[in-house]
Design an enzyme around this catalytic site. Structure first.
Site, PDB file in Angstrom:
ATOM      1  N   SER A 263      44.269  10.585 -72.238  1.00 16.06           N
ATOM      2  CA  SER A 263      43.413  10.604 -73.407  1.00 16.06           C
ATOM      3  C   SER A 263      43.274   9.220 -74.016  1.00 16.06           C
ATOM      4  CB  SER A 263      44.001  11.576 -74.421  1.00 16.06           C
ATOM      5  OG  SER A 263      43.809  11.108 -75.731  1.00 16.06           O
ATOM      6  N   LYS A 264      42.094   8.985 -74.514  1.00 20.31           N
ATOM      7  CA  LYS A 264      41.872   7.660 -75.076  1.00 20.31           C
ATOM      8  C   LYS A 264      42.627   7.492 -76.392  1.00 20.31           C
ATOM      9  CE  LYS A 264      37.317   7.746 -75.740  1.00 20.31           C
ATOM     10  NZ  LYS A 264      35.934   7.390 -76.028  1.00 20.31           N
TER      11      LYS A 264
END
Length: 526
Positions: A263-264
């Site tokens: 996930s960013k």
RNA sequence: GGCCCCUUCGUCUAGUCAGGUCCAGGACAUCGGAUUUUCAGUCCGAGAACAGGGGUUCGAAUCCCCUAGGGGUCACCA
């Protein structure tokens, strides 16, 4: 007679966020591959790019540009979408509001959706109560109990409402997922989803369903976190009078060494991830030299990182293609063309796959080696230019030849930038260990005077230099390693680099001899 | 917590639908050796897995049941 194989239409619908996530790229790749495979080995295939810009990005060019760049860099073109248009446009959701409004009215008129006047707080309380009681939460539907006059009064008063889709209860929705086989849900357990906000704008589930139908998408290939959205979308599609598309829920990509979705949001954490660490550290070395900041947008979670540090697109494609998919029990190397030929959904695995930077790097070694010399020169040249290092293209070519397999990333050329400098700096540790060491200066002096100084320019070749060094070492009954190390450090300043004979050749006879003299003088002072 | 998904070496995976050829194959990583000595590369080799338990069967990684673990999702985000 069997029906003719249907043509396939897939789509990828990025939000314009300013950067392309590597996991999203993998999803896009599978969609692209599925369409291309059917185009070249089936009845036809089309890949559509649709922009989910319902958030109304402040600056669309800035937000969408990097995403399109990532597609272009990897060589993934789109048949319909931004810039190219197509028969099912517009391809920006922000330009499709009329279409959504029409679909919404249709559902409302048919009684398949309803206006819900309950406040957000009230609904949240329902949900909490269900949660507390441990029972499944479904919408209470108080607004459906309203009499016509009550409803009219609320509307006349301008009471805000959302539109909910009326989920038919007591049914089973099932899909035959291309990777997960049959998955079923009991619709009695599904809350009525909000499909339009108080301001009339529509929500994701609704917009996607409308768009997929309008764009005649046949195969929805997306990450498995969307699996729980699926029953609602199937129901919605049917309510709208469409046959739902085929679904393929592919496993999501996990962060290296974990079981959690990459996930960013967690980029900060990934810096300390032991597997990711190397990639961050390499960026820390390289990016400042080429005037790039190490930001989230160029972290290893983003496609831009790989381009920025000199990966080959083929390496990234190869690694992404093998993430959750394999052809057989031994093939690892796939070009994009190979993937188009071999990719089928039935060989996608079900369980999440961790991105492995080491394996990606290994693919990079392979594909960098496959890169033609001219292309390596221009790739490395671009890095030197960004680092503001002047160079001669012929010389760069010779250096690249000398580096051979040592050149992994295009940015690696910056590690040997000392070949482009007039003055060299000695690595102090290496100098002490390899040159200013008991017995070495004398030995190096003797070798230089007896063998190198007398060599003609034309004889100053790697092969000849090696022959001289070997025979001299033999006669002196000393290990060739002594001279090899000493010469490398004396002439380049560095402890590592191309083969020492190539180094001497690259530096040139005159300069090499001068540098040996200088190094020996230096050693004497020390 | 509800619903849903997943579970083979450290990692990516083959094998599971059509049980025996699998005391489980390949790749990356790791370690060791060689190339008679940089780094790297190349070559050779080693260790390393069927989540657990019950069944069915002559025989199960493969079929059935249960348990455990991991994950996703439960927004007027996408």
């Amino acid at each position: 007679m069997s029906a003719p194989a249907p043509t396939v239409r897939t789509r990828f619908a990025p939000s314009p966020t300013g950067s392309m996530h590597i996991g999203g790229m993998r999803t896009a790749l599978f969609n692209w591959l599925h369409a291309r495979h059917h185009r070249e080995h089936g009845a036809g295939g089309t890949f559509v790019l649709r922009v989910d810009d319902t958030d109304r990005a402040r600056n669309l060019d800035e937000a969408l540009g990097p995403i399109l760049d990532a597609f272009r860099w990897l060589g993934l073109d789109w048949d319909e979408g931004p810039e190219v248009g197509g028969p099912h446009g517009p391809y920006f959701q922000s330009e499709r509001t009329e279409i959504y409004a029409t679909a919404l009215d249709k559902l409302l008129a048919a009684g398949l959706a309803y206006k819900d006047f309950d406040s957000r707080e009230r609904v949240a309380a329902d949900r909490d109560a269900a949660q507390k009681a441990g029972t499944p939460y479904v919408t209470v539907r108080r607004s459906l109990e309203l009499s016509d006059t009550e409803r009219e009064r609320l509307e006349a008063d301008g009471t805000p409402f959302v539109v909910r889709f009326l989920v038919p209860r007591g049914e089973t929705v099932a899909i035959d997922d291309a990777v997960r086989d049959r998955v079923e849900w009991d619709t009695s357990l599904l809350p009525d989803p909000v499909i339009a906000r108080q301001d009339g704008s529509v929500l994701y589930n609704f917009a996607t369903t409308v768009d997929d139908a309008a764009m005649a998408i046949t195969d929805v290939i997306r990450a498995e976190e969307h699996l729980s959205n699926t029953p609602v979308q199937v129901l919605l599609a049917r309510a709208l009078g469409h046959e739902p598309p085929r679904y393929a829920h592919i496993p999501f990509v996990t962060a290296p060494g974990t079981t959690k979705k990459l996930s960013k949001r967690d980029i900060g954490k990934y810096r300390n991830n032991p597997v990711f660490k190397k990639m961050f550290e390499r960026a820390d070395e390289i990016f400042p030299q080429i005037g790039l900041d190490v930001t989230d947008a160029v972290s290893p979670v983003m496609v831009a990182y790989y381009e920025s540090i000199g990966y080959r697109p083929a390496a990234v494609i190869n690694a992404l293609g093998r993430l959750g998919w394999s052809l057989d029990d031994k093939t690892e190397i796939f070009s994009l063309g190979d993937l188009v030929r071999d990719f089928t959904l039935d060989r996608v695995v079900k369980n999440p796959a961790g991105l492995d930077p080491d394996k990606l790097f290994n693919f990079q070694s392979h594909w960098m080696n496959e890169t033609p010399r001219d292309e390596k020169v221009s790739l490395c040249g671009a890095f030197l230019e960004k680092a503001k290092i002047a160079f001669d293209a012929d010389f760069l070519g010779r250096l690249i030849d000398a580096m051979g397999d040592r050149l992994k990333l295009a940015a690696d050329i910056l590690d040997v930038a000392y070949f482009f400098a007039d003055e060299i700096e000695y690595d102090p540790k290496a100098f002490k260990k390899r040159v200013a060491k008991a017995g070495v200066p004398e030995h190096l002096r003797a070798f230089t005077d007896e063998r190198l100084a007398s060599l003609a320019d034309a004889d100053w070749t790697p092969a000849r230099l090696e022959a001289e060094l070997t025979s001299f070492s033999e006669a002196a009954e000393k290990s060739p390693g002594l001279l090899i190390h000493a010469l490398r450090v004396a002439t380049t300043g560095a402890a590592v680099g191309p083969g020492v004979y190539d180094c001497l050749d690259l530096v040139g006879r005159e300069k090499s001899l001068a540098r040996v003299d200088a190094a020996l003088a230096n050693a004497a002072d020390a």
